[in-house]
Design an enzyme around this catalytic site. Structure first.
Site, PDB file in Angstrom:
ATOM      1  CE  LYS A 181     -20.451   7.592 -23.350  1.00 13.34           C
ATOM      2  NZ  LYS A 181     -21.108   6.847 -22.288  1.00 13.34           N
TER       3      LYS A 181
HETATM    4  C1  LIG Z   1     -21.855   5.536 -21.699  1.00  9.61           C
HETATM    5  C2  LIG Z   1     -23.316   5.275 -21.725  1.00  9.61           C
HETATM    6  C3  LIG Z   1     -24.031   4.906 -20.570  1.00  9.61           C
HETATM    7  C4  LIG Z   1     -23.360   4.546 -19.287  1.00  9.61           C
HETATM    8  O1  LIG Z   1     -22.549   5.560 -18.792  1.00  9.61           O
HETATM    9  P1  LIG Z   1     -21.543   5.230 -17.587  1.00  9.61           P
HETATM   10  O2  LIG Z   1     -21.173   6.597 -17.082  1.00  9.61           O
HETATM   11  O3  LIG Z   1     -20.374   4.506 -18.190  1.00  9.61           O
HETATM   12  O4  LIG Z   1     -22.260   4.428 -16.594  1.00  9.61           O
HETATM   13  C5  LIG Z   1     -25.410   4.794 -20.655  1.00  9.61           C
HETATM   14  N1  LIG Z   1     -26.066   5.019 -21.787  1.00  9.61           N
HETATM   15  C6  LIG Z   1     -25.422   5.347 -22.935  1.00  9.61           C
HETATM   16  C7  LIG Z   1     -26.211   5.610 -24.154  1.00  9.61           C
HETATM   17  C8  LIG Z   1     -24.020   5.461 -22.935  1.00  9.61           C
HETATM   18  O5  LIG Z   1     -23.390   5.770 -24.068  1.00  9.61           O
END
Ligand SMILES: *Cc1c(COP(=O)(O)O)cnc(C)c1O
Length: 385
Positions: A186
């Protein structure tokens, strides 16, 4: 010797992060403590919120789950969301006992189409859960108007959208809750991690209790130098807290958030220009009233016009040493939801088509100019140019 493989979603880790992690280990306090509190304060400022309006957690999935619980969502309720998202969005709804209801996306923005929402509202609908796909904010004016009309909570899935703004306001502060991910790929990473921002400080108080077993006092407060304090369990909570080790990474990632965004924006714009003449569909340019977070750069590969299927295109990219991703197969494609909820790919035709044609290119701030040139060349070759 061939050039090294370009890993999709490689994190950009600086010496500052490494030094801070080492300092945390040397401090003797690894768990939830002073570094998490400082990271929360820093994130709150970044989101133009108060420190009492944020809570650091161990994932965005946890942030979504606890936001839904704090919003009062439970068994028998319905929550409206997008079919073009990571499965965690739907799973968090299911874990509360509620049922996700999918509204198809606008084929151009790839975000939930607000025009489809009202027809699917029932007496059981409790919340709207829009996802700012790829970092492009949803049309929040329309979504918030519908929420106000039907008295629904709004939980923004901001996993792609940490830097995004909508009419000058930071994403995550437009609705009642905003949920952020600091997963390794991210825009801001802590390895694993998440954050929730809420308008109501009482919601954050509840979320902090639920994130730590439902206990009234966290360990840092229990073991502080003014003596041991007893805690009481006031709810059946979860184990969703962030560690200081994670906050040590996040605090330096967040300090570089603007520079990192500018790098990704430049790459995103370079791709837009480089692929304009190819028989592929490029993402929509963001409208003037939003700031796009540029988390993903996605192409649509339609076999009939491009002469290559999406999966064959991905194979050609990998063979040229470029890692690619798929965001996402529509939720209606997965067997669990088909079996449990009766969803079918035809329920959400735009998301299904996008999920079958989409491919995400590397967009990490760690990419060099040479890497970006290699990605562009590889795409042209994969299209037969
Ligand atoms: C990555 C992601 C999540 C989950 O995030 P985590 O921190 O891995 O739990 C939820 N929604 C979207 C759209 C994502 O890309």
């Amino acid at each position: 010797m061939s050039a090294p493989f370009i890993v999709f979603g490689a994190p950009d880790i600086g010496d500052e992060e490494i030094r801070e992690v080492v300092a945390t280990m040397e401090s003797g306090w690894l768990g939830t403590g002073p570094r998490v509190a400082a990271f929360e304060a820093q994130f709150a400022q970044f989101k133009m919120s108060a420190p009492s309006q944020v809570a650091a957690l161990n994932s965005c999935t946890a942030a979504l789950h606890l936001s839904l619980i704090a919003a009062g969502v439970g068994p028998g309720d319905e929550v409206i969301t997008s079919p073009l998202t990571f499965c965690a969005t739907a799973n968090a709804i299911l874990h509360t006992g509620a049922t996700p209801v999918l509204i198809d996306v606008d084929p151009r923005t790839m975000n939930i189409d607000p025009a489809g929402i009202e027809a699917r509202i029932t007496p059981r609908t409790r919340a709207l859960l829009p996802v700012h796909f790829a970092g492009l904010p949803c049309e929040m004016d329309e979504i918030l108007q519908i929420a106000a009309r039907y008295r629904l909570s709004v939980i923004e899935d901001c996993a792609h959208a940490v830097e995004a703004t909508y009419r000058g306001r930071p994403t995550g502060t437009l609705g009642d809750f905003g949920c952020f991910s600091f997963y390794a790929t991210k825009n801001v990473t802590t390895g694993e991690g998440g954050m929730v921002v809420a308008r109501d400080v009482e919601h954050i108080r509840r979320i902090k209790t639920l994130a730590l077993h439902g206990m009234t006092r966290d360990a840092w407060k229990r073991f502080s130098d003014d003596g041991y304090k007893h805690y009481q369990v006031v709810e059946c909570g979860f184990k969703y807290n962030m560690m200081d080790l994670q906050a040590a990474i996040g605090t330096h990632q967040l300090a570089r958030v603007q520079a990192s965004w500018e790098k990704r924006r430049a790459i995103w714009q370079k791709y837009q220009q480089a692929f304009a003449d190819l028989p592929v569909i490029c993402p929509a340019d963001p409208p003037a009233h939003v700031r796009h977070a540029h988390h993903l750069y996605t192409l649509l590969i339609e076999e009939a016009t491009c002469g290559v299927s999406r999966d064959a295109f991905m194979g050609r990219m990998t063979a040229q040493g470029v890692g690619v991703g798929v965001h996402y197969l529509a939720l209606t494609e997965h067997p669990y939801y088909q079996e449990q909820l009766g969803w079918m790919p035809d329920d959400t035709p735009h998301a299904t088509r996008i999920g079958r044609q989409t491919v995400s290119l590397p967009l990490s701030p760690a990419l060099t100019d040479e890497d970006v040139g290699r990605v562009i060349e590889a795409v042209r070759m994969a299209c037969g140019r």
